[in-house]
Design an enzyme around this catalytic site. Structure first.
Site, PDB file in Angstrom:
ATOM      1  N   PHE A  54       9.818 -10.070 -14.434  1.00 26.54           N
ATOM      2  CA  PHE A  54      10.081 -10.656 -15.753  1.00 26.54           C
ATOM      3  C   PHE A  54      11.480 -11.259 -15.839  1.00 26.54           C
ATOM      4  CE2 PHE A  54       7.062  -7.203 -16.884  1.00 26.54           C
ATOM      5  CZ  PHE A  54       6.154  -7.899 -17.659  1.00 26.54           C
ATOM      6  N   PHE A  64       9.175 -26.371 -39.386  1.00 23.75           N
ATOM      7  CA  PHE A  64       9.522 -27.632 -38.712  1.00 23.75           C
ATOM      8  C   PHE A  64       8.308 -28.553 -38.612  1.00 23.75           C
ATOM      9  CE2 PHE A  64      12.561 -24.710 -36.226  1.00 23.75           C
ATOM     10  CZ  PHE A  64      13.602 -24.921 -37.130  1.00 23.75           C
ATOM     11  N   TYR A  72      14.569 -24.878 -18.792  1.00 24.15           N
ATOM     12  CA  TYR A  72      13.848 -23.604 -18.783  1.00 24.15           C
ATOM     13  C   TYR A  72      12.412 -23.810 -18.301  1.00 24.15           C
ATOM     14  CZ  TYR A  72      10.934 -19.805 -20.330  1.00 24.15           C
ATOM     15  OH  TYR A  72       9.986 -18.810 -20.342  1.00 24.15           O
ATOM     16  N   ILE A 132       9.038  -8.193 -23.243  1.00 23.46           N
ATOM     17  CA  ILE A 132       7.690  -8.048 -22.680  1.00 23.46           C
ATOM     18  C   ILE A 132       7.706  -6.970 -21.588  1.00 23.46           C
ATOM     19  CG2 ILE A 132       5.729  -9.256 -21.648  1.00 23.46           C
ATOM     20  CD1 ILE A 132       7.090 -11.901 -22.698  1.00 23.46           C
ATOM     21  N   ARG A 144      10.882 -30.304 -35.133  1.00 21.66           N
ATOM     22  CA  ARG A 144      11.936 -29.889 -34.195  1.00 21.66           C
ATOM     23  C   ARG A 144      11.753 -30.709 -32.913  1.00 21.66           C
ATOM     24  NH1 ARG A 144      12.098 -23.578 -32.560  1.00 21.66           N
ATOM     25  NH2 ARG A 144      10.144 -24.150 -31.534  1.00 21.66           N
ATOM     26  N   SER A 198       4.563 -19.476 -18.094  1.00 25.62           N
ATOM     27  CA  SER A 198       4.534 -19.842 -19.507  1.00 25.62           C
ATOM     28  C   SER A 198       3.603 -21.019 -19.731  1.00 25.62           C
ATOM     29  CB  SER A 198       5.952 -20.223 -19.928  1.00 25.62           C
ATOM     30  OG  SER A 198       5.953 -20.825 -21.188  1.00 25.62           O
ATOM     31  N   LYS A 250      10.131 -22.550 -14.709  1.00 25.39           N
ATOM     32  CA  LYS A 250       8.809 -21.897 -14.587  1.00 25.39           C
ATOM     33  C   LYS A 250       7.915 -22.690 -13.638  1.00 25.39           C
ATOM     34  CE  LYS A 250       9.726 -18.362 -17.055  1.00 25.39           C
ATOM     35  NZ  LYS A 250       9.981 -17.096 -16.376  1.00 25.39           N
ATOM     36  N   LEU A 279      20.743  -5.992 -18.217  1.00 28.45           N
ATOM     37  CA  LEU A 279      21.010  -5.848 -19.659  1.00 28.45           C
ATOM     38  C   LEU A 279      21.716  -7.072 -20.224  1.00 28.45           C
ATOM     39  CD1 LEU A 279      22.006  -2.052 -19.822  1.00 28.45           C
ATOM     40  CD2 LEU A 279      19.722  -3.084 -19.975  1.00 28.45           C
ATOM     41  N   ARG A 301      -0.166 -22.946 -32.459  1.00 29.09           N
ATOM     42  CA  ARG A 301       0.108 -22.217 -31.219  1.00 29.09           C
ATOM     43  C   ARG A 301      -0.885 -21.071 -31.080  1.00 29.09           C
ATOM     44  NH1 ARG A 301       2.876 -26.016 -31.167  1.00 29.09           N
ATOM     45  NH2 ARG A 301       5.119 -26.217 -30.795  1.00 29.09           N
ATOM     46  N   LEU A 319       9.641 -18.463 -34.106  1.00 25.87           N
ATOM     47  CA  LEU A 319       9.113 -18.373 -35.471  1.00 25.87           C
ATOM     48  C   LEU A 319       9.052 -16.943 -36.015  1.00 25.87           C
ATOM     49  CD1 LEU A 319       7.733 -19.734 -37.915  1.00 25.87           C
ATOM     50  CD2 LEU A 319       5.552 -19.495 -36.692  1.00 25.87           C
TER      51      LEU A 319
HETATM   52  P1  NAD Z   1      13.814 -10.828 -22.404  1.00 24.09           P
HETATM   53  O1  NAD Z   1      15.074 -11.621 -22.379  1.00 24.09           O
HETATM   54  O2  NAD Z   1      13.602  -9.896 -23.528  1.00 24.09           O
HETATM   55  O3  NAD Z   1      13.644 -10.004 -21.042  1.00 24.09           O
HETATM   56  C1  NAD Z   1      14.163 -10.458 -19.822  1.00 24.09           C
HETATM   57  C2  NAD Z   1      14.992  -9.312 -19.246  1.00 24.09           C
HETATM   58  O4  NAD Z   1      15.504  -9.721 -17.971  1.00 24.09           O
HETATM   59  C3  NAD Z   1      16.197  -8.950 -20.119  1.00 24.09           C
HETATM   60  O5  NAD Z   1      16.190  -7.559 -20.343  1.00 24.09           O
HETATM   61  C4  NAD Z   1      17.411  -9.386 -19.291  1.00 24.09           C
HETATM   62  O6  NAD Z   1      18.511  -8.525 -19.504  1.00 24.09           O
HETATM   63  C5  NAD Z   1      16.867  -9.321 -17.877  1.00 24.09           C
HETATM   64  N1  NAD Z   1      17.485 -10.255 -16.925  1.00 24.09           N
HETATM   65  C6  NAD Z   1      17.673 -11.583 -17.065  1.00 24.09           C
HETATM   66  N2  NAD Z   1      18.252 -12.078 -15.964  1.00 24.09           N
HETATM   67  C7  NAD Z   1      18.444 -11.049 -15.106  1.00 24.09           C
HETATM   68  C8  NAD Z   1      18.995 -10.922 -13.803  1.00 24.09           C
HETATM   69  N3  NAD Z   1      19.513 -11.974 -13.167  1.00 24.09           N
HETATM   70  N4  NAD Z   1      19.021  -9.709 -13.233  1.00 24.09           N
HETATM   71  C9  NAD Z   1      18.516  -8.618 -13.865  1.00 24.09           C
HETATM   72  N5  NAD Z   1      17.990  -8.677 -15.098  1.00 24.09           N
HETATM   73  C10 NAD Z   1      17.944  -9.878 -15.714  1.00 24.09           C
HETATM   74  O7  NAD Z   1      12.607 -11.887 -22.303  1.00 24.09           O
HETATM   75  P2  NAD Z   1      11.040 -11.665 -22.494  1.00 24.09           P
HETATM   76  O8  NAD Z   1      10.635 -12.357 -23.734  1.00 24.09           O
HETATM   77  O9  NAD Z   1      10.689 -10.251 -22.278  1.00 24.09           O
HETATM   78  O10 NAD Z   1      10.509 -12.548 -21.291  1.00 24.09           O
HETATM   79  C11 NAD Z   1      10.175 -11.976 -20.035  1.00 24.09           C
HETATM   80  C12 NAD Z   1       9.707 -13.079 -19.108  1.00 24.09           C
HETATM   81  O11 NAD Z   1       8.601 -13.761 -19.706  1.00 24.09           O
HETATM   82  C13 NAD Z   1      10.741 -14.152 -18.821  1.00 24.09           C
HETATM   83  O12 NAD Z   1      10.587 -14.556 -17.481  1.00 24.09           O
HETATM   84  C14 NAD Z   1      10.355 -15.270 -19.755  1.00 24.09           C
HETATM   85  O13 NAD Z   1      10.766 -16.515 -19.279  1.00 24.09           O
HETATM   86  C15 NAD Z   1       8.842 -15.153 -19.739  1.00 24.09           C
HETATM   87  N6  NAD Z   1       8.180 -15.712 -20.915  1.00 24.09           N
HETATM   88  C16 NAD Z   1       8.584 -15.306 -22.167  1.00 24.09           C
HETATM   89  C17 NAD Z   1       7.955 -15.844 -23.288  1.00 24.09           C
HETATM   90  C18 NAD Z   1       8.389 -15.460 -24.672  1.00 24.09           C
HETATM   91  O14 NAD Z   1       8.122 -16.212 -25.607  1.00 24.09           O
HETATM   92  N7  NAD Z   1       9.043 -14.321 -24.870  1.00 24.09           N
HETATM   93  C19 NAD Z   1       6.915 -16.780 -23.125  1.00 24.09           C
HETATM   94  C20 NAD Z   1       6.543 -17.157 -21.835  1.00 24.09           C
HETATM   95  C21 NAD Z   1       7.183 -16.608 -20.729  1.00 24.09           C
HETATM   96  C1  WQD Z   2       6.367 -21.784 -32.837  1.00 21.28           C
HETATM   97  C2  WQD Z   2       6.083 -22.782 -33.945  1.00 21.28           C
HETATM   98  C3  WQD Z   2       7.868 -24.350 -34.300  1.00 21.28           C
HETATM   99  C4  WQD Z   2      10.849 -21.584 -35.751  1.00 21.28           C
HETATM  100  C5  WQD Z   2       8.611 -21.200 -27.275  1.00 21.28           C
HETATM  101  C6  WQD Z   2       8.969 -21.804 -25.958  1.00 21.28           C
HETATM  102  C7  WQD Z   2       7.875 -21.595 -24.962  1.00 21.28           C
HETATM  103  C8  WQD Z   2       7.506 -20.120 -24.857  1.00 21.28           C
HETATM  104  C9  WQD Z   2       7.250 -19.526 -26.198  1.00 21.28           C
HETATM  105  C10 WQD Z   2       8.768 -19.134 -23.074  1.00 21.28           C
HETATM  106  C11 WQD Z   2       6.517 -24.205 -33.589  1.00 21.28           C
HETATM  107  C12 WQD Z   2       7.663 -23.495 -35.514  1.00 21.28           C
HETATM  108  C13 WQD Z   2       9.694 -22.133 -35.265  1.00 21.28           C
HETATM  109  C14 WQD Z   2      11.234 -21.852 -37.096  1.00 21.28           C
HETATM  110  C15 WQD Z   2       9.255 -23.192 -37.364  1.00 21.28           C
HETATM  111  N1  WQD Z   2       8.581 -19.357 -24.305  1.00 21.28           N
HETATM  112  N2  WQD Z   2       8.907 -22.922 -36.054  1.00 21.28           N
HETATM  113  N3  WQD Z   2      10.406 -22.640 -37.854  1.00 21.28           N
HETATM  114  O1  WQD Z   2       8.309 -23.445 -29.458  1.00 21.28           O
HETATM  115  O2  WQD Z   2       5.876 -22.716 -29.407  1.00 21.28           O
HETATM  116  O3  WQD Z   2       7.442 -21.813 -27.757  1.00 21.28           O
HETATM  117  O4  WQD Z   2       8.345 -19.803 -27.088  1.00 21.28           O
HETATM  118  O5  WQD Z   2       8.186 -19.520 -22.112  1.00 21.28           O
HETATM  119  O6  WQD Z   2       8.312 -22.089 -23.751  1.00 21.28           O
HETATM  120  O7  WQD Z   2       9.198 -23.196 -26.158  1.00 21.28           O
HETATM  121  O8  WQD Z   2       7.636 -21.059 -30.085  1.00 21.28           O
HETATM  122  O9  WQD Z   2       8.212 -19.500 -31.882  1.00 21.28           O
HETATM  123  O10 WQD Z   2       9.849 -21.338 -31.287  1.00 21.28           O
HETATM  124  O11 WQD Z   2       7.733 -21.928 -32.435  1.00 21.28           O
HETATM  125  O12 WQD Z   2       8.546 -23.899 -38.101  1.00 21.28           O
HETATM  126  O13 WQD Z   2      12.270 -21.403 -37.579  1.00 21.28           O
HETATM  127  O14 WQD Z   2       6.870 -22.412 -35.087  1.00 21.28           O
HETATM  128  O15 WQD Z   2       8.159 -25.678 -34.677  1.00 21.28           O
HETATM  129  O16 WQD Z   2       5.589 -25.086 -34.144  1.00 21.28           O
HETATM  130  P1  WQD Z   2       7.317 -22.397 -29.214  1.00 21.28           P
HETATM  131  P2  WQD Z   2       8.441 -20.889 -31.423  1.00 21.28           P
END
Ligand code: NAD
Ligand code: WQD
Length: 346
Positions: free
Chosen positions: A89, A226, A158, A20, A303, A133, A162, A41, A239, A208
């Protein structure tokens, strides 16, 4: 949009080489903001910085170090006076891994946040955007879920980081002289239209959409869906999937709100989703439609820990940020598929 001069407003993006973060750096630079990235990284590649340069024509300044290193983080802020905002992030994000390694998650996600807040306080950086999140809501009692809905007991370390991070920020804003916006992301998916940046899951994807694209590319044998007995119209879980480029734009809007003096409190929270829920079956169908590929699918049990359904009330983000998600589920799937194909070609 902004009344601030973007070019005079340098933004620190922690985790800016990640999924992101990298998309957000692109949007910021395209709006004219100078960006400095910190990333260790641990879950990304250095090549992403060059890719951002290819897309935008500008490579962001990049510093590789671990934000849990307090003295290194303090030295960074001391060396970079005049930052306008921080978008934080950097964190670990694998829900399943956090169950087995809770302290790894508490240390990384909380210690890095505290170090960043200390750095901001000492360097007088006034504006913070934090990655939260929808996981903080658990299974909401009412849908669509609003920002005022209760934060439920966390199910994973996790998710708990948050919730705790939001509290740490809420109680630190006044004392540290900062304003903050926490964005509660729903399910970010998809990739940049250039197919130069996207999600890079390590090992077997837990989420997913990367599982779908890797299955279509032949890297996985079959997608396991799942749960088919959920109380939803087609029995699969629902979702609110949001395109990562739309999500990235919400960060620019959040920075502008604070920088323009439009924030109404020191700490604000906004949902960032589309407002629409889609079932797992609908996601699979959308993918098959845009890719023209039939996915091998098997239906298995639920799941553990999964909620039934969640989607966002996005009216507050619409009013306060002047932001709205624009991309459709088909666009999300097509961009994810193009990104997977680009990865296969590397
Ligand atoms: P990502 O793992 O791709 O990006 C996180 C980056 O932070 C990585 O490049 C990693 O190398 C770096 N990082 C981690 N710990 C570090 C540290 N101690 N020092 C320096 N760098 C560090 O994850 P993302 O999907 O881009 O998520 C970004 C943020 O959004 C996270 O806080 C995550 O919890 C939150 N978030 C993600 C999702 C999702 O589904 N991807 C959903 C909700 C919230
Ligand atoms: C989506 C749907 C699964 C994989 C997670 C974190 C949440 C947030 C976003 C960070 C669900 C189904 C999945 C598969 C499947 N991250 N599924 N087969 O669980 O909604 O959220 O990511 O903050 O905190 O929990 O996302 O993509 O894992 O699942 O059927 O192989 O797909 O059961 O219904 P989720 P997901």
């Amino acid at each position: 949009m902004a009344t601030i001069e973007a070019r005079d407003f340098k933004i620190l993006v922690t985790g800016g080489a990640g999924y992101i973060g990298s998309h957000t750096v692109v949007e910021l630079q395209q709006q004219g903001f100078p960006v400095v990235v910190i990333d260790d990284l641990s879950n990304s590649r250095a090549s992403v910085i060059g890719r951002i340069g290819e897309i935008t024509g500008v490579e962001p300044e990049f510093h590789r170090f671990d934000l849990t290193d307090r003295s290194r983080t303090a030295a960074f802020f001391a060396d970079h006076p005049g930052l306008g905002a921080v978008i934080h992030f950097a964190a670990f994000k694998a829900v399943g891994e956090s169950m087995g390694a809770p302290l790894k998650y508490y240390r990384n996600n909380l210690a890095s946040l505290v170090n960043v807040l200390e750095g901001m306080r000492d360097a007088r950086v006034g504006n913070l955007v934090f990655s939260s999140s929808c996981t903080v809501y658990g299974q909401p009692d009412e849908l669509p879920v609003r920002e005022t809905s209760p934060v439920k007991d966390a199910w994973s370390p996790y998710g708990n980081t948050k919730q705790m991070s939001e509290q740490i920020i809420r109680f630190s804003t006044a004392a540290c002289g900062i304003r903050a916006i926490a964005l509660r992301y729903f399910n970010p998916v998809g990739a940049h239209g250039s197919a130069l940046i996207g999600e890079l899951p390590l090992g077997v994807p837990a989420n997913l959409v990367p599982f779908i694209t890797q299955t279509a590319a032949g890297r996985r044998e079959c997608l396991s869906v799942f749960g088919t007995d959920y109380p939803t119209p087609d029995g699969t879980a629902i979702r609110d999937y949001i395109h990562v480029v739309d999500l990235a734009k919400a960060h620019v809007a959040a920075v502008c709100r604070m920088a323009d003096g439009r924030a109404q409190a020191d700490f604000e929270v906004f949902n960032v989703g589309t407002g629409d829920g889609h079932s797992v079956r609908e996601v699979v169908q959308a993918f098959e439609r845009v890719s023209g590929r039939k996915l091998p699918v098997r239906y298995v049990g639920r799941r553990p820990g999964d909620i039934v359904e969640v989607w966002a009330d996005t009216s507050l983000a619409g009013e306060a940020l002047g932001w709205k998600a624009e991309k459709t589920l088909d666009e999300m799937m097509l961009s994810a598929w193009r990104w997977q194909q680009a990865l296969e070609g590397q």
